[in-house]
Design a protein around this motif. Sequence first.
Motif, mmCIF file in Angstrom:
data_model
loop_
_atom_site.group_PDB
_atom_site.id
_atom_site.type_symbol
_atom_site.label_atom_id
_atom_site.label_comp_id
_atom_site.label_asym_id
_atom_site.label_seq_id
_atom_site.Cartn_x
_atom_site.Cartn_y
_atom_site.Cartn_z
ATOM 1 N N ASP A 46 -18.873 -34.047 34.453
ATOM 2 C CA ASP A 46 -19.745 -34.571 35.112
ATOM 3 C C ASP A 46 -18.782 -35.078 36.488
ATOM 4 N N PRO A 99 -17.947 -45.016 36.833
ATOM 5 C CA PRO A 99 -18.584 -44.712 35.614
ATOM 6 C C PRO A 99 -17.563 -45.924 34.534
ATOM 7 N N HIS A 156 -20.718 -42.979 41.466
ATOM 8 C CA HIS A 156 -20.751 -44.453 41.324
ATOM 9 C C HIS A 156 -19.459 -44.561 39.994
ATOM 10 N N SER A 195 -19.462 -38.083 39.347
ATOM 11 C CA SER A 195 -20.425 -39.214 39.675
ATOM 12 C C SER A 195 -19.940 -39.949 41.251
ATOM 13 N N ARG A 215 -31.971 -37.960 42.569
ATOM 14 C CA ARG A 215 -31.000 -36.771 42.296
ATOM 15 C C ARG A 215 -31.875 -35.569 42.510
ATOM 16 N N ARG A 247 -20.408 -30.063 41.032
ATOM 17 C CA ARG A 247 -20.867 -30.311 39.727
ATOM 18 C C ARG A 247 -21.572 -29.190 39.231
#
Length: 167
Positions: A33, A39, A37, A35, A138, A81
């Motif tokens: 994945d 993780p 942000h 992100s 999202r 992604r």
Amino acid sequence: MTTPETQGAATEDPVPSRAPDAWAIIQAGRIVDVSMHRPRAPGDAGWDYYRRRGFSAPQPLWLGFNDLSPGVVAGLLERQRQITVEGFSAERDDQYTGGQLLKAAAVYLLKAAGLATLRVLPYWPWERSWLKPGDSQRNLEKAFALLVAEMDRRARSESREKSDPSA
């Protein structure tokens, strides 16, 4: 003064001093994945749970998106992604000539607008299991990524037509 040792040497630090644009989340040695942000990582509370499941420390990504808005970056990261994690490709997208990418984007936009009561499944172009709505943000990111895929598909199609008018 330039010496043989310093000639051609990089003048910039290879790691930017700004925060990463995104993070690659790695499990069992592969990116699973991406992100926007940060993780969980080693040293964070709860990291042992992820380590036991085969996760490695997330890797920072600097994508050169300094001048783009956070929304555009999020949409582009979602597209990346889809390619990296979900396995989508230009070749696969090129098969969708019946508006499937646009229909899918429209469904995610309707979901993002909070029109969950609207019956959108008749417009979903693929198997029901492929529809994975999330929160409003999202859904916008997924719609953006699908629109990018459609624009790229059309650009490739036009390029092929120009190079081979008989096609």
